[in-house]
Motif scaffolding. Structure first.
Motif, PDB file in Angstrom:
ATOM      1  N   ASN A 153     -13.556  -8.378  -5.338  1.00  0.00           N
ATOM      2  CA  ASN A 153     -13.027  -8.805  -4.045  1.00  0.00           C
ATOM      3  C   ASN A 153     -11.802  -9.685  -4.297  1.00  0.00           C
ATOM      4  O   ASN A 153     -11.910 -10.746  -4.904  1.00  0.00           O
ATOM      5  CB  ASN A 153     -14.113  -9.573  -3.276  1.00  0.00           C
ATOM      6  N   LYS A 154     -10.644  -9.265  -3.819  1.00  0.00           N
ATOM      7  CA  LYS A 154      -9.400  -9.980  -4.115  1.00  0.00           C
ATOM      8  C   LYS A 154      -9.398 -11.396  -3.554  1.00  0.00           C
ATOM      9  O   LYS A 154      -8.854 -12.330  -4.157  1.00  0.00           O
ATOM     10  CB  LYS A 154      -8.202  -9.186  -3.566  1.00  0.00           C
ATOM     11  N   THR A 155     -10.005 -11.563  -2.382  1.00  0.00           N
ATOM     12  CA  THR A 155     -10.062 -12.901  -1.776  1.00  0.00           C
ATOM     13  C   THR A 155     -10.905 -13.838  -2.634  1.00  0.00           C
ATOM     14  O   THR A 155     -10.506 -14.982  -2.922  1.00  0.00           O
ATOM     15  CB  THR A 155     -10.654 -12.823  -0.357  1.00  0.00           C
ATOM     16  N   LEU A 156     -12.069 -13.364  -3.054  1.00  0.00           N
ATOM     17  CA  LEU A 156     -12.946 -14.173  -3.912  1.00  0.00           C
ATOM     18  C   LEU A 156     -12.259 -14.529  -5.224  1.00  0.00           C
ATOM     19  O   LEU A 156     -12.329 -15.667  -5.689  1.00  0.00           O
ATOM     20  CB  LEU A 156     -14.243 -13.417  -4.215  1.00  0.00           C
ATOM     21  N   LEU A 157     -11.597 -13.542  -5.807  1.00  0.00           N
ATOM     22  CA  LEU A 157     -10.955 -13.758  -7.102  1.00  0.00           C
ATOM     23  C   LEU A 157      -9.842 -14.797  -6.992  1.00  0.00           C
ATOM     24  O   LEU A 157      -9.755 -15.713  -7.821  1.00  0.00           O
ATOM     25  CB  LEU A 157     -10.400 -12.442  -7.632  1.00  0.00           C
ATOM     26  N   LYS A 158      -8.990 -14.659  -5.995  1.00  0.00           N
ATOM     27  CA  LYS A 158      -7.879 -15.609  -5.837  1.00  0.00           C
ATOM     28  C   LYS A 158      -8.407 -17.009  -5.576  1.00  0.00           C
ATOM     29  O   LYS A 158      -7.917 -17.994  -6.161  1.00  0.00           O
ATOM     30  CB  LYS A 158      -6.978 -15.158  -4.682  1.00  0.00           C
ATOM     31  N   LEU A 159      -9.409 -17.124  -4.718  1.00  0.00           N
ATOM     32  CA  LEU A 159      -9.999 -18.431  -4.419  1.00  0.00           C
ATOM     33  C   LEU A 159     -10.618 -19.046  -5.669  1.00  0.00           C
ATOM     34  O   LEU A 159     -10.446 -20.247  -5.933  1.00  0.00           O
ATOM     35  CB  LEU A 159     -11.056 -18.294  -3.321  1.00  0.00           C
ATOM     36  N   ALA A 160     -11.316 -18.227  -6.456  1.00  0.00           N
ATOM     37  CA  ALA A 160     -11.968 -18.727  -7.671  1.00  0.00           C
ATOM     38  C   ALA A 160     -10.951 -19.289  -8.652  1.00  0.00           C
ATOM     39  O   ALA A 160     -11.154 -20.359  -9.247  1.00  0.00           O
ATOM     40  CB  ALA A 160     -12.780 -17.617  -8.331  1.00  0.00           C
ATOM     41  N   LYS A 161      -9.845 -18.590  -8.828  1.00  0.00           N
ATOM     42  CA  LYS A 161      -8.810 -19.055  -9.756  1.00  0.00           C
ATOM     43  C   LYS A 161      -8.179 -20.362  -9.289  1.00  0.00           C
ATOM     44  O   LYS A 161      -8.017 -21.310 -10.072  1.00  0.00           O
ATOM     45  CB  LYS A 161      -7.726 -17.986  -9.907  1.00  0.00           C
ATOM     46  N   LEU A 162      -7.813 -20.415  -8.011  1.00  0.00           N
ATOM     47  CA  LEU A 162      -7.185 -21.630  -7.472  1.00  0.00           C
ATOM     48  C   LEU A 162      -8.144 -22.815  -7.537  1.00  0.00           C
ATOM     49  O   LEU A 162      -7.760 -23.925  -7.922  1.00  0.00           O
ATOM     50  CB  LEU A 162      -6.736 -21.390  -6.030  1.00  0.00           C
ATOM     51  N   GLU A 163      -9.379 -22.569  -7.162  1.00  0.00           N
ATOM     52  CA  GLU A 163     -10.362 -23.653  -7.156  1.00  0.00           C
ATOM     53  C   GLU A 163     -10.679 -24.117  -8.570  1.00  0.00           C
ATOM     54  O   GLU A 163     -10.878 -25.315  -8.824  1.00  0.00           O
ATOM     55  CB  GLU A 163     -11.647 -23.191  -6.449  1.00  0.00           C
ATOM     56  N   PHE A 164     -10.722 -23.181  -9.520  1.00  0.00           N
ATOM     57  CA  PHE A 164     -10.951 -23.543 -10.920  1.00  0.00           C
ATOM     58  C   PHE A 164      -9.875 -24.520 -11.387  1.00  0.00           C
ATOM     59  O   PHE A 164     -10.165 -25.537 -12.015  1.00  0.00           O
ATOM     60  CB  PHE A 164     -10.946 -22.298 -11.799  1.00  0.00           C
TER      61      PHE A 164
END
Length: 546
Positions: free
Chosen positions: A220-231
């Motif tokens: 899921n592109k939304t999940l992936l982008k959020l995970a990277k930014l939040e990390f």
């Protein structure tokens, strides 16, 4: 000292120096403008997706998969309320009668959430002869999910013991077969076989799962982008905290004040990350790291420097818990005792303002207890006594540090520590005991050979060898088997302990997960291996590429 007076013989360990230097001492926070707003927008999208999936019963299996991905990507704290509500709805709707896809995932997530669902669902995986269906081996993802589910087993669940053997055998072959054709999958399987999800630290899992998730066509592109930014946002906070702790440690000047001790402030903070990584526990993490550093100084004083008579004096000083004790202890111990008192006094004052002195007193008593246990070991060593396994076990859970570490972590979670929780802590629950024994067993297994090269109290390995007249390898295998059994006991206690907030229970689990990482193959806190060094860097040096 007179000319005729002999210098005391000290069991100096000659610990290797810190490998980090001052690289974490200074950190200037750098967050790109607009990132926080992007994160907020992405969170809204994920919340909406969770709601839509929950509202559609035909997509509940997909909901479980999404929750699992959120957790593995390292951001369940962003959606804690939504995940709690979703899994509660799943439990209230289906109970033990889950009939959808992903039964293994359902089982693991429900037990992780604290719902003691039955393992009877796995009878559907067996053929008419009572063996697991061979067709299961054709579904690699399903096989992995079944394997991961077995780590949530409790004593007596034979079907999950059988499932563990079944899945391990097939996954080992698949890992080899896919090494060249699908290296990402092969690596993922190898990671699982080495350490199932339930025994992995969530923050490490996020660092390793995000790159794997990226390679999945179904991500899921939304999940992936959020995970990277939040990390990266969280890593920035962690670097700030480590810088603060490093400055405090540098001011102590361990090289001059305790040159015999391990200089491990980065590893101490890494331990704090294992205790809790979420942003709301920042203050508690800093205190936890400081306590680990101070306790390391004390542990090394008992283990690798102090004489028996000096340690008796220091033990009494800790029990009296007063700065006036400085006059009674040897000169070289004074800087350590000063640091010890200052560190705890600072936290005591903060908690007193919050009206939370009861949990502080628990932490205080656990430190006293820990030091008394160290003195018991010092007495055994002084008398040349090899303790029996029973004698060893009588203090094992204390020297394993579960009481000390858990109550220390609770000081940073004081807002959710109720009076009932304090009473639970004071009762020394089995969950604490099993976790402490687990930590000490793994410590003894990995550190036995190095420690026995100098004058050192007998480890569990030596106790077993001496008591049962067995060789070292056999003793270690017995202890590894005991570690596996302890995890089943920990799971059971986690599931049956009610009326205690789940984050408090998970704090114990997190610390058990940490020792699994810390003592993977060797004592990485003392003698850091390359794999462990890479783990530290993955959390505290390398950001996610966006």
């Amino acid at each position: 000292m007179s000319l005729t007076e002999e210098k005391p013989i000290r069991p100096i360990a000659n610990f290797p120096p810190s490998i980090w230097g001052d690289q974490f001492l200074i950190y200037a926070k750098q967050v790109e403008q607009g990132v926080e707003q992007i994160v907020e927008d992405l969170k809204k999208e994920v919340r909406q997706l969770l709601k839509e999936t929950l509202d559609n019963p035909t997509k509940h299996a997909n909901l479980l998969k999404m929750i699992d991905e959120i957790q593995r990507l390292g951001m369940p704290y962003l959606f804690e309320q939504e995940i709690d509500q979703a899994l509660q709805h799943i439990y209230e709707t289906y109970g033990d009668k889950w009939s959808g896809d992903r039964s293994s995932l359902w089982f693991r997530l429900m037990r992780k959430q604290g719902y003691f669902v039955t393992c009877d669902v796995f009878n559907n995986y067996k053929d008419e002869n009572g063996a697991f269906k061979q067709s299961l081996a054709n579904d690699v993802e399903g096989l992995l999910e079944l394997y991961e589910a077995t780590s949530m087993r409790v004593p007596g669940e034979i079907i999950l013991e059988d499932a563990l053997v079944f899945t391990r055998s097939y996954l080992s072959v698949i890992a080899k077969d896919t090494l060249s054709t699908n290296p990402a999958l092969s690596t993922e399987i190898q990671r699982a076989l080495k350490q199932p999800l339930w025994k992995r630290l969530p923050r490490i899992e996020a660092a390793q799962y995000i790159p794997f998730y990226l390679q999945q066509d179904s991500h899921n592109k939304t999940l992936l982008k959020l995970a990277k930014l939040e990390f990266n946002l969280l890593q920035s906070l962690h670097k700030e905290e480590l810088s603060q702790v490093s400055k405090w440690w540098k001011a102590f000047d361990v090289k001059n004040n305790a040159p015999y001790s391990r200089d491990r402030i980065v590893e101490c903070y890494f331990w704090a990350l294992g205790s809790s990584y979420e942003p709301q526990y920042s203050h508690g993490r800093i205190f936890f790291a400081k306590v680990i550093a101070v306790i390391t100084l004390i542990d090394d004083t008992y283990d690798a420097y102090g004489t028996y008579e000096e340690l008796k004096i220091f033990t009494e000083a800790i029990q009296r818990w007063s700065i006036t004790c400085l006059d009674m202890i040897p000169e070289y111990m004074k800087p350590i005792y000063n640091l010890f008192m200052d560190t705890y006094t600072e936290m005591e004052e903060i908690l007193a303002k919050e009206g939370k002195t009861d949990i502080f007193n628990c932490a205080k008593e656990s430190v006293k207890e820990f030091v008394r246990a160290l003195m018991v070991e010092a007495t055994w060593l002084n008398e040349g006594h090899i303790p029996t396994p029973e004698e060893h076990d009588s203090i094992l859970f204390i020297t394993g540090g579960a009481n000390l570490l858990t109550t220390t972590s609770y000081l940073g979670m004081s807002d959710i520590v109720t009076k009932e929780a304090v009473e639970w802590v004071v009762s020394v629950p089995p969950l604490f005991r099993y976790s402490g024994i687990l930590g000490r067993r793994l410590n003894d297994i990995t550190g036995h050979q190095v420690e026995q090269e100098r004058k050192h109290v007998s480890s569990s390995v030596e106790s077993y060898m001496n008591e049962y007249n067995i060789n070292e390898e056999y003793a270690q295998n017995l202890l590894y088997k005991h570690v596996e059994d302890l995890w089943k006991d920990i799971n059971r206690e986690y599931l049956i302990t009610k009326n205690i907030q789940r984050p408090l229970l998970m704090a114990v689990i997190n610390l058990a997960q940490f020792v699994e990482v810390q003592y993977a193959g060797k004592d990485n806190f003392t003698h850091m291996g390359d794999d462990y060094k890479h783990l530290v860097k993955s959390l505290l040096v390398y950001p996610m590429s966006i």
